[in-house]
Design an enzyme around this catalytic site. Structure first.
Site, PDB file in Angstrom:
ATOM      1  N   LYS A   1     -26.834  38.971  19.046  1.00  0.00           N
ATOM      2  CA  LYS A   1     -27.906  39.834  19.590  1.00  0.00           C
ATOM      3  C   LYS A   1     -28.258  40.919  18.590  1.00  0.00           C
ATOM      4  O   LYS A   1     -29.421  41.133  18.264  1.00  0.00           O
ATOM      5  CB  LYS A   1     -27.426  40.471  20.892  1.00  0.00           C
ATOM      6  CG  LYS A   1     -28.272  41.630  21.387  1.00  0.00           C
ATOM      7  CD  LYS A   1     -27.851  42.172  22.716  1.00  0.00           C
ATOM      8  CE  LYS A   1     -26.783  43.200  22.638  1.00  0.00           C
ATOM      9  NZ  LYS A   1     -27.241  44.565  22.288  1.00  0.00           N
ATOM     10  N   ASN A   2     -27.247  41.635  18.088  1.00  0.00           N
ATOM     11  CA  ASN A   2     -27.539  42.829  17.278  1.00  0.00           C
ATOM     12  C   ASN A   2     -28.037  42.493  15.880  1.00  0.00           C
ATOM     13  O   ASN A   2     -28.716  43.308  15.263  1.00  0.00           O
ATOM     14  CB  ASN A   2     -26.318  43.750  17.247  1.00  0.00           C
ATOM     15  CG  ASN A   2     -26.060  44.344  18.632  1.00  0.00           C
ATOM     16  OD1 ASN A   2     -26.953  44.330  19.489  1.00  0.00           O
ATOM     17  ND2 ASN A   2     -24.864  44.832  18.864  1.00  0.00           N
TER      18      ASN A   2
END
Ligand code: EPZ
Length: 430
Positions: A35-36
């Site tokens: 995600k990041n």
């Protein structure tokens, strides 16, 4: 897309996940893209007016919101397959990230550097604080101003203007992930060399640097304490890039397996990215067998109490501490967690206490006295990782656990309940 998000708006808080303890988790699970890393790389994607094709993209709500934000700037995002996303930017793009979208996603602050670098202008609503801390941006601003941007607060927005950014030397007081990423993106199109010291070394920062280099940037040292960036004039028009696996999602499955006394294989991972967690799980007497791109975790034996201090990478990840807190709640003895990154990231403790956990929080220190069993009840997710922690608690509690605010979990985990069910968990969404 917009309709979907608006629909979510009104029934989000009603969504809940119901978990019942059951068999130990068994089987294989494949981890999605990080995600990041994806959020930072989607921000960087607006720095070229060609097409960027990203593979191994997690289909989670944070990514969909970030795609909607860059569409609001004028880009076009198209899913080409289950985990492949195409971003097409045009030469003419806006530079204002609107509040109604920014308030949904703090990571939209990563658009500042790209917008200033490419368009010489940016207007990004200041993301509010969030549940885990005040989340200041002073280090982002210090770096961007050092590169020659003029920034000002403008009714809750950060407004910025810049001619061609000029390379400079920047020292970060704290190895902030977001500040490192914003500065690296801005410097990539600046005039001359930029040297950034005391930078974040997280794998997601390295993935962003690799993506920028795939676009034609000249960045060296990502993953070390010093990053050197030689500015270039413009980026390539066609870029295809595959996102690294999500080390926090991998860790979440590993802790769930350990907590249930299960035996699973987590696939599509880079074991060195979660070495701090593997080391701590081994200290707790969990079996962790690393292979090239997978890891086997078995929690069959008795578990021992451990002490954890969250630190910038390669220290123990703050994004993993809530999940560990659930596991340690039922480990005989006293465990201690010190949260050194965010000032308010123990909120899950009050929910676990409702399930019978014995956790004492003193500022940045949580002292956990293991109890024989947790009891299932209604609990509330306060943020993404707390939500995941409550699912782990539900998997080992007696009776039924109902986790409200399930939308927090969807921000960072794709299809989590179905994937856990494939490992034997008794879990469903209502
Ligand atoms: C990133 O947030 C991650 N988010 C977070 O993941 C993660 O917990 C965090 O890094 C730490 O690893 C994304 O990458 C989108 P920071 P970020 O700047 O960049 C202080 C999740 O669950 N600070 O490294 O906001 C700040 O207050 C999320 O996936 C300043 O003082 O983290 C905090 O105490 C949650 N000034 C510390 O640094 C600044 O200008 C760490 O923040 C910036 C940060």
């Amino acid at each position: 897309m917009r309709l979907l998000l608006e629909q979510q708006g009104d029934n989000q808080t009603l969504e809940r996940i119901v978990v019942r303890s059951g068999k130990p988790l068994q089987g294989k699970i494949r981890v999605c893209g990080a995600k990041n890393a994806t959020l930072a790389i989607l921000s960087a994607a607006i720095m070229t007016d060609g097409e960027v094709i990203l593979e191994n993209v997690p289909d989670i709500s944070d990514v969909r919101v970030m795609a909607e934000i860059i569409e609001a700037l004028g880009a076009r995002s198209t899913w080409l397959g289950e985990d492949t996303l195409s971003i097409k930017c045009s030469p003419v793009m806006g530079y204002e990230a609107p509040y109604h979208l920014v308030k949904k996603l703090r990571a939209s602050n990563l658009l500042l550097g790209p917008l200033l670098a490419r368009f010489g202008a940016a207007r990004v609503a200041l993301p509010g604080g969030c549940n885990i801390g005040s989340r200041p941006m002073d280090l982002h601003f210090k770096g961007l101003i050092g590169l020659g941007a003029e920034l000002r607060m403008d009714r809750g927005n950060v407004s910025g203007r810049a001619g061609r950014l000029q390379g400079t030397k920047i020292y970060l007081d704290f190895p902030s992930v977001g500040a490192t990423e914003n500065i690296m993106m801005a410097a990539a199109l600046a005039e001359g060399q930029t040297v950034v010291e005391n930078v974040a070394k997280e794998p997601e920062v390295v993935d962003l640097a690799n993506f920028l280099n795939a676009m034609g940037a000249k960045i060296r040292g990502a993953g070390t304490d010093v990053i050197k960036i030689e500015g270039v004039q413009r980026f390539r028009d066609q870029v295809r890039y595959s996102i690294i696996p999500d080390r926090i999602e991998a860790g979440t499955f590993m802790v769930a397996a350990a907590a249930t006394g299960g035996d699973i294989v987590v696939e599509n991972v880079i074991p060195p990215h979660f070495e701090p967690l593997s080391a701590k799980l081994r200290e707790a007497n969990v079996l962790v067998e690393e292979r090239d791109d997978s890891v086997r975790v078995s929690g069959a034996g008795p578990l021992y109490p451990i002490n954890i201090k969250t630190m910038p990478y390669p220290g123990f990840a703050t994004d993993m501490q809530s999940q560990l807190m659930s596991l340690l709640s039922v480990v005989p003895g006293t465990s201690v967690i010190v949260e050194n990154i965010f000032e308010n990231r123990f909120q899950v403790a009050q929910e676990l206490r409702r399930m019978g956990a014995r956790i004492k929080v003193e500022g940045r220190v949580a002292i956990i006295e293991g109890v024989a069993h947790l009891q299932g009840t209604q609990v509330r997710a306060t943020d993404l990782r707390a939500g995941a922690a409550l699912i782990i608690a539900g998997l080992i509690a007696e009776g039924r656990t109902e986790i409200q605010n399930a939308h927090f979990i969807d921000r960072g985990y794709w299809n989590l309940e179905n994937r856990l069910r494939s490992l034997g968990a008794d879990i469903k969404r209502e």
